[in-house]
Design a protein around this motif. Sequence first.
Motif, PDB file in Angstrom:
ATOM      1  N   PRO A   1       0.832  -1.195   0.000  1.00  0.00           N
ATOM      2  CA  PRO A   1       0.000   0.000   0.000  1.00  0.00           C
ATOM      3  C   PRO A   1       0.874   1.255   0.000  1.00  0.00           C
ATOM      4  O   PRO A   1       1.925   1.280   0.655  1.00  0.00           O
ATOM      5  N   PHE A   2       0.439   2.267  -0.725  1.00  0.00           N
ATOM      6  CA  PHE A   2       1.215   3.477  -0.910  1.00  0.00           C
ATOM      7  C   PHE A   2       1.293   4.268   0.404  1.00  0.00           C
ATOM      8  O   PHE A   2       0.296   4.352   1.123  1.00  0.00           O
ATOM      9  N   PRO A   3       2.486   4.831   0.710  1.00  0.00           N
ATOM     10  CA  PRO A   3       2.591   5.618   1.949  1.00  0.00           C
ATOM     11  C   PRO A   3       1.858   6.953   1.819  1.00  0.00           C
ATOM     12  O   PRO A   3       2.467   8.024   1.767  1.00  0.00           O
TER      13      PRO A   3
ATOM     14  N   LEU B   1       3.718  15.776   3.092  1.00  0.00           N
ATOM     15  CA  LEU B   1       4.733  16.445   2.273  1.00  0.00           C
ATOM     16  C   LEU B   1       4.081  17.318   1.207  1.00  0.00           C
ATOM     17  O   LEU B   1       4.549  18.413   0.908  1.00  0.00           O
ATOM     18  N   GLY B   2       2.981  16.839   0.673  1.00  0.00           N
ATOM     19  CA  GLY B   2       2.272  17.559  -0.387  1.00  0.00           C
ATOM     20  C   GLY B   2       1.782  18.921   0.065  1.00  0.00           C
ATOM     21  O   GLY B   2       1.665  19.852  -0.736  1.00  0.00           O
ATOM     22  N   LYS B   3       1.508  19.048   1.368  1.00  0.00           N
ATOM     23  CA  LYS B   3       0.996  20.315   1.901  1.00  0.00           C
ATOM     24  C   LYS B   3       2.096  21.367   1.963  1.00  0.00           C
ATOM     25  O   LYS B   3       1.820  22.561   2.036  1.00  0.00           O
ATOM     26  N   ARG B   4       3.372  20.894   2.001  1.00  0.00           N
ATOM     27  CA  ARG B   4       4.465  21.831   2.259  1.00  0.00           C
ATOM     28  C   ARG B   4       5.193  22.287   1.007  1.00  0.00           C
ATOM     29  O   ARG B   4       6.057  23.127   1.080  1.00  0.00           O
ATOM     30  N   VAL B   5       4.896  21.688  -0.135  1.00  0.00           N
ATOM     31  CA  VAL B   5       5.678  22.022  -1.330  1.00  0.00           C
ATOM     32  C   VAL B   5       4.822  22.688  -2.398  1.00  0.00           C
ATOM     33  O   VAL B   5       3.588  22.617  -2.372  1.00  0.00           O
TER      34      VAL B   5
ATOM     35  N   GLU C   1      -1.092   7.530  -8.229  1.00  0.00           N
ATOM     36  CA  GLU C   1      -1.186   7.271  -6.789  1.00  0.00           C
ATOM     37  C   GLU C   1      -0.839   8.541  -6.005  1.00  0.00           C
ATOM     38  O   GLU C   1      -1.519   8.895  -5.038  1.00  0.00           O
ATOM     39  N   VAL C   2       0.206   9.274  -6.459  1.00  0.00           N
ATOM     40  CA  VAL C   2       0.623  10.514  -5.791  1.00  0.00           C
ATOM     41  C   VAL C   2      -0.509  11.538  -5.835  1.00  0.00           C
ATOM     42  O   VAL C   2      -0.819  12.200  -4.847  1.00  0.00           O
ATOM     43  N   GLU C   3      -1.138  11.622  -6.982  1.00  0.00           N
ATOM     44  CA  GLU C   3      -2.193  12.616  -7.218  1.00  0.00           C
ATOM     45  C   GLU C   3      -3.331  12.497  -6.200  1.00  0.00           C
ATOM     46  O   GLU C   3      -3.952  13.490  -5.814  1.00  0.00           O
ATOM     47  N   ARG C   4      -3.587  11.280  -5.761  1.00  0.00           N
ATOM     48  CA  ARG C   4      -4.674  11.053  -4.802  1.00  0.00           C
ATOM     49  C   ARG C   4      -4.441  11.786  -3.483  1.00  0.00           C
ATOM     50  O   ARG C   4      -5.373  12.011  -2.729  1.00  0.00           O
ATOM     51  N   TYR C   5      -3.162  12.096  -3.192  1.00  0.00           N
ATOM     52  CA  TYR C   5      -2.843  12.640  -1.871  1.00  0.00           C
ATOM     53  C   TYR C   5      -2.423  14.099  -1.886  1.00  0.00           C
ATOM     54  O   TYR C   5      -2.056  14.633  -0.867  1.00  0.00           O
ATOM     55  N   VAL C   6      -2.422  14.739  -3.040  1.00  0.00           N
ATOM     56  CA  VAL C   6      -2.001  16.149  -3.049  1.00  0.00           C
ATOM     57  C   VAL C   6      -3.118  17.053  -3.538  1.00  0.00           C
ATOM     58  O   VAL C   6      -3.964  16.647  -4.340  1.00  0.00           O
ATOM     59  N   ASN C   7      -3.092  18.279  -3.028  1.00  0.00           N
ATOM     60  CA  ASN C   7      -4.138  19.240  -3.375  1.00  0.00           C
ATOM     61  C   ASN C   7      -3.898  19.861  -4.745  1.00  0.00           C
ATOM     62  O   ASN C   7      -2.795  19.810  -5.285  1.00  0.00           O
ATOM     63  N   ASP C   8      -4.949  20.487  -5.245  1.00  0.00           N
ATOM     64  CA  ASP C   8      -4.895  21.067  -6.579  1.00  0.00           C
ATOM     65  C   ASP C   8      -3.909  22.228  -6.694  1.00  0.00           C
ATOM     66  O   ASP C   8      -3.455  22.556  -7.783  1.00  0.00           O
ATOM     67  N   ASP C   9      -3.589  22.898  -5.555  1.00  0.00           N
ATOM     68  CA  ASP C   9      -2.695  24.051  -5.646  1.00  0.00           C
ATOM     69  C   ASP C   9      -1.229  23.659  -5.817  1.00  0.00           C
ATOM     70  O   ASP C   9      -0.367  24.510  -5.956  1.00  0.00           O
TER      71      ASP C   9
END
Lengths: 396, 284
Positions: free
Chosen positions: A332-334, A341-345, A361-369
Motif C-alpha cells: 500500500p502506498f505511503p 509532504l504535499g501540503k508543504r511544497v 497514486e501521488v495525485e490522490r494525496y495532493v491538493n490542486d494548488d
Amino acid sequence: MIIRGDEPEQLRLLRKLYKPGNYFMQGNEAVAYGALFAGCRFYAGYPITPSSEIAETMARELPKLHGYYLQMEDEIGSIAAMVGASWTGFKVMTATAGPGFSLMQENLGYAVMTETPLVLVDVQRSGPSTGQATKGAQGDFFQARWGTHGDHPIVALSPTSGQDAFWETIRAFNIAEKLRTPVVVLFDGVLAHTREQIRIPDVSEVEITYRKLPANEEEAKLPFGDPHGDGVPPMPLFGHGYFTHVTGSTHKENGLRDVYTPEVHDRLVRRIHRKIEKNREVYERYEEHFTDDAEILVVSWGVTARPALGAVLKAREEGIKAGLFVPKTVHPFPGERMRELGKRVRVILVPEMNLGQMIIEVERYVNDDVLLKGVNKIGGVPLTVKEILREIRGVA
Amino acid sequence: MANEIYSTYPMVKYLRKEALPTALCPGCGGGTVLNAFANAIDQLKLDPKDLVVVSGIGCSAWIASPYFLADTLHTTHGRAIAFATGVKVGLPDKKVVVISGDGDLASIGGNHLLHAARRNIDITVILVNNFIYGMTGGQLAPTTPFGARTTTSPYRNIEHPLQISETIAAAGASYVARWTTAHVYQLIESIKKALNVRGFSLVEVISQCPVQYGRRNRMKEPAEMLRWFLKNSVPVSRAKNMSPEELEGKFVIGEFVNRERPEFVTELNKLIDEVQGHFGLKED
C-alpha cells in the motif's frame, strides 16, 4: 516444530558458504542472495529475461543449503508449485518478468485468498506484450496492485539498487511470513543487470521472521480464523495430521467452502484487507532526502530514485530547494506521509520509466494548488540525472 | 436422512462429515471413484495423516476435496498437478494424490500432466474422464467422443478425443492404467498399485455423467451409460491386435505401463547430497 530454514544447521551453512564482505555482483544475484539469507529453501521458476540470473543463482546455490530448485514447465506451474511447497513449511520464491508476471496473476490471487506466504520478484521489462525483452522499465506498478481479479490487498516493495535489493528481498520474506500473504518485489531490468559493489553481511545482522504456527489443536482447526485479533491466522502446515482444507473459493474460518452466504465472503475478504491495513508498521517504508525545507519535491521509485537523488543533489548545489521522497513499499502506498509532504511544497515532479503510473497514486494525496508533473521516459533506457535536473530547473 | 445413510457406510471414517452430503448429481460416477479410493486406502491400511489430496476445478475435483478427510488442497483450474509438485517436494514421505477431471487435468492442465509424467515425480493422479465439462453445463471437452453432442457441439463433435492414458504412458510415467466405473474391483487394485509405485502414476477412470453427457447422447439413465462402458471395453492385451478402425469408439482398459524409472524427488535429494558432499558442507 521447525520450519525449514530455521535450523541452526542453515546458519552454519550460510556462514560457511558466504563470507561477509564486499562482492561485485549483479542486482539479480543480490536478490538471490537476499532470498537465501532470508531462509528461502524452495524456488520454482521458468526462465525469462531479464530475471534469468536469479533462477541460475538459485539453481547453483540452493542445493548447497539443502534447498530445492525446480524448473517448472511454465510460470503458472511455478507459482502453483510454490503455493504447494509453502503449505509444507518452506519459505518460497520465484522470479519472473512482464509476460511471466501476467501468467502468474491468477495464482497470485489464489495465494492472497488462501493466505499463503510467498515472494514473487517481478523484474520489470519494457512492454506491452513481448516489448523490449532485454530492457528495463517500470510499467508494472499497477499490474502488481490490480493484476489479479477481485477485491484484494497486495504488498509490493521496490528496491533502488543492488544492495537495496539484497535487503528488500529479505524484508519481503519477513512481511510475507508475518502477514501470511504473498509479497511482490518490483525490481527492474536495469538494476537487475547492473554490476556494483554489494556487501554481504554476517547472518547475525539479518533479522528473520517465521510464520505463526497454531499453538494448539483448536487454532489448527481454524486455519482462516483470527484468534489473536491481528487478522493473521496461524498456519497449520500440511503433513501434521491437522486435516486442513485449503481452497481458493470463499471459505469459512475452518477452511470449508461456503460461496452462498454473503456474510462469509464479506467477513473473509474484509479480514484479508484488514490484516494488511492494520499492520502498516510491518511493511511501510520510505526514504526522504532534504524534505524538511523542500519547495520542489521529487517523488520517485525503484531504479529511477537513483538519478532522481543525483538531480536533487545537483539542484541543491545550485541553491534550488529540492527534496526527494522514495516510497520503498509502493503498495500500500505511503499516502499519509505523501499528504503531509504535499501540503508543504509548491511543485511535485514524478520521474518514472513509464508514461505515468505512480503519479496517479501521488495525485490522490495532493491538493490542486500543487503543480504535479510527470517526468516520463520509455524505450528501455533509464532517466538520467541531467534529464531530471532539467525538469527541476524548469519549475524552480 | 443423509446422516443416517452415512452412518451405515463403512468408509465414512475417511470422510469429512461436516462437508456431506456431496454436491455430486444423482447417478454421477464420482461417488464410485470416491468409494474406490477410500477402499484402496482402507485395504492398504494407509493412515490419512500420511495423505495430501490435491484437486483442481470441476465436478471431479470435488470427489476427494473437501470430502476426503486428509490435508486437502483445492486449487485453480488445471493446476492441481503443479501445486502437488510443490507439496511432494516438501513432504516426500507422504502420499500425494491428485483427483480431478478430464477437462481440468487434460485440457487446461495438459501441460502439467505431461511434464509431471516426464519428470516422473511420485504423485498419484486419478483422472476422472466423463467426456464433458459437467459443472459448467455440458460443453465440449478434449475427451468428448467423435460425433457426440454437447452444448457447444450441438450438431456433432468434429474433434478427435485425446487418448489420455496412451499419451501419459508415452510421456514417461511409471504406472498407467485405465478402467471404467463399471470395473470397480479392478479400479481399486489399480489405485492400490498406483499409490505404491515410486514414480508418477495415472489411473484414468471412464465415468458416467448422465446429467450433462448421457441425456444429450441417448443415455439419460446412469445404468445405460454403465452398459455402454461394459459393451465397448476392450482389454489392453486384446487391443494390441486390433486396427485403429476396429478400436474407434472403444474403451481400452487395463494396465498400460508398470515400470521402474528414476523418480524426481529422490533424484533431487540425491543431487543435493552429492553437491553438499562435493563442497564439503556435510556436518562432520
